[in-house]
Design a protein around this motif. Sequence first.
Motif: not given
Length: 471
Positions: A149-175
């Motif tokens: 999961k943490h590898c996926m987050v890092a890869e996705w951020m680097e591939d998709t977002l602008d520098e210094d965009d903020v990512v709030v990572v949630f478990d699936s059972d968060v509402v």
Amino acid sequence: MPSSSQHSKLAQSRQSSANLRAVALSAISFLVGLQFKNLVDLFALSSGNDATINTNAGWAPDYHLCRTVKSRRAGAGAEGGKTRARNEGIEVPAVHMIAIADANFARKYAPIFKKNEQYARRHGYEWHVIGTDSPICTKMYAHDFFFRKHCMVAEWMEDTLDEDDVVVVFDSDVVPYRPGISLESWTSTGEDIVMYERIWNTEIAAGNYIARNNYRARTFLREWAQYVYEMPKEAFSSSDNGAIHLHIRRVAGLEGRKTGRCGQLYRNLTALSDNLDPYYEFVGCARQNVTPGTIEALDGSGLTLRLMGKSKAWVVDGVYERIKRDPGIHHGVKPNDGDVPFDRGKVEKYGLQLQSEKSALKTNSIDVKVFGQKDVSCGGHYAPNCTMCAIDQDGKRLGRSSCNGDCIWRGRPFSGRCILLGTETENNPESNDEELDAATKVINIKQTMCSRLTEVCSGIWNASQDNPGSN
């Protein structure tokens, strides 16, 4: 001194180049303005099991077509692309809320994900569900989702977002429970990583955290994932949740990788989950001198990590909702097994919108407006849907070998159809090539747009070289 005829030729040359540039700019504006989602409107597939083509998910590893510009960035704007607010003239990084789930999990948690999308839209954030597969992360962490999961987050951020965009990572059972409360108090502090203490024990939570898209944060996440190779294999060590304690301790310079009592306790764990005393002894050791506040890395990385104290985070376990500082987002809201995914109490409390299983199967349940991007695992790669699993980036059909993971092949090896597991048409051996043809047509149009843009730019360059005086 140039003659009048030379002046006339030079003026004509300049005017010709100016006209060419004007035409090129108009073409570029048209091509950029024609967003991929409009192509879906032009070449809409018939509604049904796996018919939705998520062309807004162009950043998926196997579907970059204009590779010099990340397609998600090219599609940014008021239509749901990545936006950046301005506060008194200062650009504020975009905030992205994400969950990590495969297609089956996404269907199971669809009512929660829908609420998160509504919450994100209300506060000007973006909501994404990213998949559980990538060429790098799946290969390195194939047997442990939590580290992957943490590898996926890092890869996705680097591939998709602008520098210094903020990512709030949630478990699936968060509402969200109190949707009027924003995340600003936690996303605007400036640290690279933000984590928090659990309310009910001494652990630092691992499922929900905030990361800023920069090299320091991505390196922190990737190094955290690598603890899969250090954790005790037979004992209970709480997977990534145990590892984060040792990771933070080492980043803070409190313990080396090869020396230190806490690391030794971690590596020597032998007890199973029926005896948690050794595990909590390790956690207690690792928490020494790791207290709430800002932690500056002493490993040379320059990373800053903020640890929020008990009940000070943006999310709280739902059973502790009556604490004085309930932030309004609840963790631990899990669906039931069986025909009723959520009981009436949860439905009413969180305003969940349920969908029958039969209806979910018919509509594929993976609504691209809700889930954003990668939807299904094809086995060795990810695609927006099963139909796209069987098509490469050049629009060529790949056949049965590319249809695995969340999908199943029906029909002949190269003329059949890749469909979602569990759908009603899974038992229908007849192939339907209309969806595949339409999907191929969309890809071909994207490629044509890219090649036309390249031709226009090439024409401008050649004209400028032939007529240097027109620049």
